[in-house]
Scaffold this motif. Structure first.
Motif, PDB file in Angstrom:
ATOM      1  N   GLN A  96       0.728  -1.196  -0.004  1.00 43.30           N
ATOM      2  CA  GLN A  96       0.046  -0.014  -0.052  1.00 43.30           C
ATOM      3  C   GLN A  96       0.859   1.319   0.172  1.00 43.30           C
ATOM      4  O   GLN A  96       0.565   2.412  -0.544  1.00 43.30           O
ATOM      5  N   GLN A  97       1.971   1.205   0.729  1.00 42.55           N
ATOM      6  CA  GLN A  97       2.737   2.253   1.095  1.00 42.55           C
ATOM      7  C   GLN A  97       3.719   2.752  -0.241  1.00 42.55           C
ATOM      8  O   GLN A  97       4.766   1.820  -0.341  1.00 42.55           O
ATOM      9  N   ALA A  98       3.560   3.735  -1.020  1.00 44.89           N
ATOM     10  CA  ALA A  98       4.646   4.218  -1.847  1.00 44.89           C
ATOM     11  C   ALA A  98       4.739   5.600  -1.596  1.00 44.89           C
ATOM     12  O   ALA A  98       3.774   6.474  -1.967  1.00 44.89           O
ATOM     13  N   SER A  99       5.981   5.981  -1.125  1.00 41.44           N
ATOM     14  CA  SER A  99       6.046   7.428  -0.541  1.00 41.44           C
ATOM     15  C   SER A  99       6.460   8.345  -1.687  1.00 41.44           C
ATOM     16  O   SER A  99       6.635   9.460  -1.718  1.00 41.44           O
ATOM     17  N   CYS A 100       6.470   7.648  -3.015  1.00 40.29           N
ATOM     18  CA  CYS A 100       6.908   8.407  -4.070  1.00 40.29           C
ATOM     19  C   CYS A 100       6.035   8.184  -5.466  1.00 40.29           C
ATOM     20  O   CYS A 100       5.271   7.270  -5.297  1.00 40.29           O
ATOM     21  N   GLN A 101       6.334   9.023  -6.387  1.00 38.60           N
ATOM     22  CA  GLN A 101       5.670   8.569  -7.775  1.00 38.60           C
ATOM     23  C   GLN A 101       6.611   7.592  -8.447  1.00 38.60           C
ATOM     24  O   GLN A 101       7.844   7.649  -8.191  1.00 38.60           O
ATOM     25  N   ILE A 102       5.837   6.594  -9.208  1.00 34.47           N
ATOM     26  CA  ILE A 102       6.732   5.627  -9.854  1.00 34.47           C
ATOM     27  C   ILE A 102       6.235   5.572 -11.155  1.00 34.47           C
ATOM     28  O   ILE A 102       5.164   5.634 -11.317  1.00 34.47           O
ATOM     29  N   ALA A 103       7.423   5.189 -12.087  1.00 34.88           N
ATOM     30  CA  ALA A 103       7.100   4.994 -13.543  1.00 34.88           C
ATOM     31  C   ALA A 103       7.768   3.989 -14.140  1.00 34.88           C
ATOM     32  O   ALA A 103       9.014   3.876 -13.574  1.00 34.88           O
ATOM     33  N   VAL A 104       7.330   3.115 -15.267  1.00 35.17           N
ATOM     34  CA  VAL A 104       8.539   2.244 -15.866  1.00 35.17           C
ATOM     35  C   VAL A 104       8.357   2.758 -17.336  1.00 35.17           C
ATOM     36  O   VAL A 104       7.364   2.796 -17.817  1.00 35.17           O
ATOM     37  N   GLY A 105       9.446   2.847 -17.808  1.00 40.17           N
ATOM     38  CA  GLY A 105       9.612   3.290 -19.205  1.00 40.17           C
ATOM     39  C   GLY A 105      10.181   1.795 -20.117  1.00 40.17           C
ATOM     40  O   GLY A 105      11.146   1.304 -19.823  1.00 40.17           O
ATOM     41  N   VAL A 106       9.092   1.425 -20.806  1.00 41.12           N
ATOM     42  CA  VAL A 106       8.912   0.063 -21.469  1.00 41.12           C
ATOM     43  C   VAL A 106       9.206   0.266 -22.980  1.00 41.12           C
ATOM     44  O   VAL A 106       8.726   1.419 -23.425  1.00 41.12           O
ATOM     45  N   PRO A 107       9.699  -0.863 -23.587  1.00 43.36           N
ATOM     46  CA  PRO A 107       9.676  -0.797 -25.149  1.00 43.36           C
ATOM     47  C   PRO A 107       8.418  -0.581 -25.539  1.00 43.36           C
ATOM     48  O   PRO A 107       7.413  -1.455 -24.953  1.00 43.36           O
ATOM     49  N   ALA A 108       8.006   0.034 -26.744  1.00 41.38           N
ATOM     50  CA  ALA A 108       6.813   0.450 -27.290  1.00 41.38           C
ATOM     51  C   ALA A 108       5.985  -0.869 -27.524  1.00 41.38           C
ATOM     52  O   ALA A 108       4.826  -0.649 -27.166  1.00 41.38           O
ATOM     53  N   VAL A 109       6.737  -1.973 -27.935  1.00 45.93           N
ATOM     54  CA  VAL A 109       5.845  -3.101 -28.137  1.00 45.93           C
ATOM     55  C   VAL A 109       5.030  -3.702 -26.899  1.00 45.93           C
ATOM     56  O   VAL A 109       3.921  -4.384 -26.977  1.00 45.93           O
ATOM     57  N   TYR A 110       5.626  -3.467 -25.919  1.00 44.27           N
ATOM     58  CA  TYR A 110       4.921  -3.962 -24.528  1.00 44.27           C
ATOM     59  C   TYR A 110       4.039  -2.938 -23.893  1.00 44.27           C
ATOM     60  O   TYR A 110       3.653  -3.167 -22.573  1.00 44.27           O
ATOM     61  N   LEU A 111       3.833  -1.783 -24.448  1.00 44.06           N
ATOM     62  CA  LEU A 111       3.020  -0.818 -23.781  1.00 44.06           C
ATOM     63  C   LEU A 111       1.699  -1.377 -23.560  1.00 44.06           C
ATOM     64  O   LEU A 111       1.059  -1.208 -22.437  1.00 44.06           O
TER      65      LEU A 111
END
Ligand code: PEP
Length: 248
Positions: free
Chosen positions: A32-47
């Motif tokens: 539940q706890q995420a003290s920050c914003q998180i993102a993952v930059g993935v290869p376009a074919v896996y969007l």
């Protein structure tokens, strides 16, 4: 206080099976706890795959690039509107690997940032000096030139970008800038942004370059380091989770 952002850059790694496991392991560890914003930059074919896996979670989706063009006869290119179709929130632009292997100039990078902003995607604009440039004492000059092009092309919208300082000699090499070295450059970038925007304090400045589970906390403790852009360590769930936890 501004929430930090931890963004993974998977580069050209992954597979349907590996992505499924990696994201499920990260999500399970995140709880539940995420003290920050998180993102993952993935290869376009896996969007599409990652969009489905991340729906309703705390992790946002990023692309690793965006076309300078909006639509048309540009074989192989992917437009901002297409990225929006897959729920992309961030687009990495001007990564040193794109500058180096695909000839992206400061102007191309600035236009990519503009395209992203134009369709509501936050560009993560990468800047950084090579080893030769650092040794020649040109670090500040190089990163300021790279950022100036983006400021020039984007006017008051500059307050909507994320900037990632990634010294090229630190990317994928295991050599990290010391927290003091990174902070020094971040302060230069912050001053440049302050001169361009009254909202510079809310612009996130990420550090990238061999950030890992062991060194993240000391880098993230610096006053002008608002998060990290993570390559290799973003491919290991436990390491990525440890970096996320280091923002707390
Ligand atoms: C990157 O490519 O953005 C990066 C920071 O890579 P690494 O963490 O592997 O040095």
């Amino acid at each position: 206080m501004m929430k930090k952002l931890i963004a993974g850059n998977w580069k050209m790694n992954g597979s349907l099976a590996a992505n499924d496991k990696l994201l499920k392991d990260i999500l399970a560890g995140l709880g539940q706890q995420a003290s920050c914003q998180i993102a993952v930059g993935v290869p376009a074919v896996y969007l599409a795959q990652c969009q489905a896996l991340l729906a309703g979670t705390k992790i946002d989706l990023a692309s690793q690039d965006i076309s300078t063009h909006e639509v048309g006869a540009y074989t192989g290119e992917i437009s901002g509107a297409m990225l929006m179709d897959f729920g992309v929130r961030y687009a990495i632009v001007g990564h040193s690997e794109r500058r180096q292997y695909h000839g992206e100039t400061d102007e191309v990078v600035a236009l990519k940032a503009q395209r992203a902003l134009g369709c509501g995607i936050t560009p993560i604009v990468c800047v950084g000096e090579t080893l030769a440039e650092r040794e020649a004492g040109q670090t500040d000059e190089v990163v300021k030139r790279q950022l100036a092009a983006v400021i020039h092309a984007n006017g008051h919208c500059i307050s909507e970008v994320v900037v990632a300082y990634e010294p090229v000699w630190a990317i994928g090499t295991g050599k990290t800038a010391t927290p003091e070295m990174a902070q020094q450059v971040h302060a230069v970038l912050r001053a440049q942004l302050k001169a361009a925007s009254e909202h510079a304090d809310r612009i996130k400045l990420l550090y990238g370059g061999s950030m890992n589970a062991a060194n993240a906390a000391s880098l993230l403790a610096q006053p002008d380091i608002d998060g990290g852009l993570i390559g290799g360590a973003a491919l290991k769930a436990q390491d990525f989770l440890t970096i996320i936890a280091a923002t707390a």
